[in-house]
Design a protein around this motif. Structure first.
Motif, short mmCIF file in Angstrom:
data_model
loop_
_atom_site.label_atom_id
_atom_site.label_comp_id
_atom_site.label_asym_id
_atom_site.label_seq_id
_atom_site.Cartn_x
_atom_site.Cartn_y
_atom_site.Cartn_z
N ALA A 105 9.48 -4.65 -1.66
CA ALA A 105 8.65 -4.91 -2.84
C ALA A 105 8.98 -3.97 -4.00
CB ALA A 105 7.18 -4.79 -2.48
N ASN A 123 3.52 -16.95 -7.16
CA ASN A 123 3.28 -15.86 -6.22
C ASN A 123 1.87 -15.92 -5.68
OD1 ASN A 123 5.41 -13.92 -8.05
ND2 ASN A 123 5.50 -13.76 -5.84
N ILE A 128 -0.85 -9.98 -5.55
CA ILE A 128 -0.10 -8.73 -5.40
C ILE A 128 -0.99 -7.57 -5.81
CG2 ILE A 128 1.87 -7.39 -6.24
CD1 ILE A 128 3.46 -9.94 -6.43
N TYR A 129 -1.03 -6.55 -4.98
CA TYR A 129 -1.90 -5.39 -5.19
C TYR A 129 -1.73 -4.78 -6.57
CZ TYR A 129 -3.40 -0.51 -4.69
OH TYR A 129 -3.98 0.73 -4.87
N ASN A 152 -1.37 -12.05 -10.05
CA ASN A 152 -0.96 -13.32 -9.44
C ASN A 152 -2.09 -13.97 -8.65
OD1 ASN A 152 2.07 -13.32 -10.08
ND2 ASN A 152 1.76 -11.34 -9.10
N ALA A 188 0.66 -10.46 -0.65
CA ALA A 188 1.69 -9.56 -0.15
C ALA A 188 1.04 -8.35 0.53
CB ALA A 188 2.59 -9.09 -1.29
N PHE A 192 0.28 -4.53 1.59
CA PHE A 192 0.36 -3.32 0.76
C PHE A 192 -0.44 -2.19 1.40
CE2 PHE A 192 -3.61 -5.26 -0.56
CZ PHE A 192 -4.47 -4.18 -0.67
#
Length: 487
Positions: free
Chosen positions: A331, A383, A386-387, A403, A474, A476
């Motif tokens: 990432a 996507n 995402i953090y 996202n 994702a 994280f």
């Protein structure tokens, strides 16, 4: 005397014949019948001929000339063209003439990596009854018949130039059987949205590490982190640096591309690589962009799937957190411009399978990245979440995301899974996680004063946390040690 004269004439004829043979135009394997040329960019056409010979390339109303250099090499650039589904011929002339047939103009992509990118359509066809992701209505291996999707399979032992100029094929029938499934389905999705010809070049090798895909001299560097720490030279890790670059990438440079799709990393995860892999991937991206003389060449990559590395009988011991740490290193490439990452944590039936199916969905997700980021289709969500930072609110942690699409969601309507939090002691406990105001609020009765949060931090993690477009979040950790040192 008469016999001597005849012999001399024969020898002269043979010599002249040999000279003419040496003067013939030679083209790289990737330039041939049925190819797709990239639209809206200067298009490189190159090869070799006799020293000093004038070479003329004619295509689509253009005629470009150049003179072969001392080593015989020549290259011309066709001016940018609009997409065209009209099959046309290209004529390349010097002392001899080559006519290439059935050439289209559209979008051209290179897909590369290891076994999951190499994973062929014939294997994918055996998994057609699987239903995750955007399942195709029919088995494409049996029904594909779109003359506007063309494929070129790089075979490392068969890239030498030849006189047939065969290499590109229509994506159908026997040629499609051995082609990358992820690459084909990516091309199929691009065509469906762009309605222009798509050419896909596949250059992948099962089991390959990243080092063989990078020119050796590019790895002879010692990356320096932002905190001043200097790593050992990347070549110290071995891995046959440059092996596949020389045989499977250099032969297609500088064929004009729209961008690159990359699916690789399992071999590096077996080696417990983290920050060093991040720098190797950065080196690959930057060096390939330099090779193609395109500093903004898009690179879209797949974050590898869940797999039980900890159960592997390997020389290196693995824990259940080695894969999440590798996901984290992958990432980091999102810090580079014109990159994107496809998350596939939901496309696994068994964590004992290093080569999960559903390549139709992998290809689609790669295409979504290109459609949104390269082709400007901003209405396409490309996507999952995402953090994007945390806020501590008393005994809870509020987690923000980018996202989010049309909103955060649970795939099955049940409570979100695979969240954990920790206090100052660093001990993580499973946590309850709820969606509130398009953020996730995380808490655990075991942690009164939380300071850290992790999501999907296990090699087996297949969470139900998605955005409403169905794309998974994702993995994280808020305490990422590399976040502020990678550059």
């Amino acid at each position: 005397m008469r016999k001597t004269f005849i012999l001399s004439v024969s020898v002269l004829a043979i010599f002249l014949s040999g000279s003419r043979l040496e003067a013939k135009i030679v083209l790289p394997k990737v330039i041939g019948h049925n190819m797709v040329l990239q639209r809206h960019k200067d298009v490189a056409i190159w090869g070799s001929a006799a020293k000093g010979e004038t070479v003329t390339v004619s295509f689509a109303g253009q005629q470009k000339q150049t003179v072969a250099a001392a080593d015989g090499k020549w290259e011309v650039k066709l001016s940018p063209m609009e997409a065209s589904e009209q099959p046309r011929d290209m004529v390349i002339a010097a002392s001899d003439t080559i006519r290439l047939h059935n050439i289209l103009v559209g979008e051209v992509w290179l897909c590369s990596g290891q076994s999951n990118m190499e994973y062929a359509m014939r294997k994918n066809s055996k998994l057609f009854d699987k239903v995750r992701g955007s399942h195709p209505a029919t088995d494409d291996l049996q029904t594909a018949n779109n003359p506007n999707i063309r494929i070129f399979l790089v075979r490392r032992k068969y890239m030498a130039p030849d006189s047939t100029h065969q290499g590109w094929d229509v994506a159908a029938g026997t040629p499609l059987r051995d082609f990358s499934a992820a690459g084909y389905f990516c091309a199929k999705e691009l065509y469906a949205k762009l309605h222009v010809p798509v050419g896909m070049i596949s250059s992948a090798v099962p089991g390959s590490r990243i080092e063989p895909w990078i020119e050796k001299k590019q790895l002879e560097v010692s990356p320096k982190l932002k905190d001043g720490t200097t790593l050992k030279p990347l070549t110290n890790d071995g891995g046959d640096a440059g092996k596949f670059y020389e045989t499977m990438i250099r032969p297609v440079i500088p064929f004009t591309l729209s961008g690159v799709f990359w699916y690789q990393g399992e071999s590096a995860c077996f080696l417990n690589e983290t920050i060093r892999y991040a720098y190797k991937f950065k080196t690959l991206v930057n060096s390939w962009r330099a090779d193609w003389k395109d500093a903004s060449l898009p690179f879209y990559f797949v974050q590898i799937a869940p797999y039980a590395y900890s159960a592997a009988k390997d020389v290196r011991p693995h824990t259940t957190e080695n894969l999440p740490e590798f996901w984290e290193s992958q990432a980091l490439a999102l810090k580079l411009p014109n990159t994107g990452m496809a998350v596939i944590t939901d496309l696994v039936d068994s964590v004992a399978d290093l080569h999960p199916g559903y390549k139709w969905e992998v290809g689609r997700r790669l295409a979504l990245l290109a459609l949104n980021k390269t082709y400007g289709m901003k209405d396409i969500v490309c996507n999952g979440p995402i953090y994007n930072g945390i806020k501590i609110v008393r005994d809870k942690i509020e987690v923000g995301f980018t996202n989010t699409g049309s909103g955060l969601a649970s795939r099955d309507g049940k409570p979100l899974t695979w969240f954990s939090i920790a206090g100052a002691d660093g001990k993580f406990y499973p946590a309850d996680a709820v969606i509130r105001n398009n953020k996730v609020v995380v808490a655990s009765p075991s942690v009164k004063h939380p300071v850290k949060v992790r999501f999907g931090w296990n090699e087996a993690a297949q969470s139900n946390f998605i955005n409403k477009e169905g794309l998974p979040a994702a993995p994280f950790r808020s305490d990422n040690p590399w976040e502020n040192v990678f550059e």
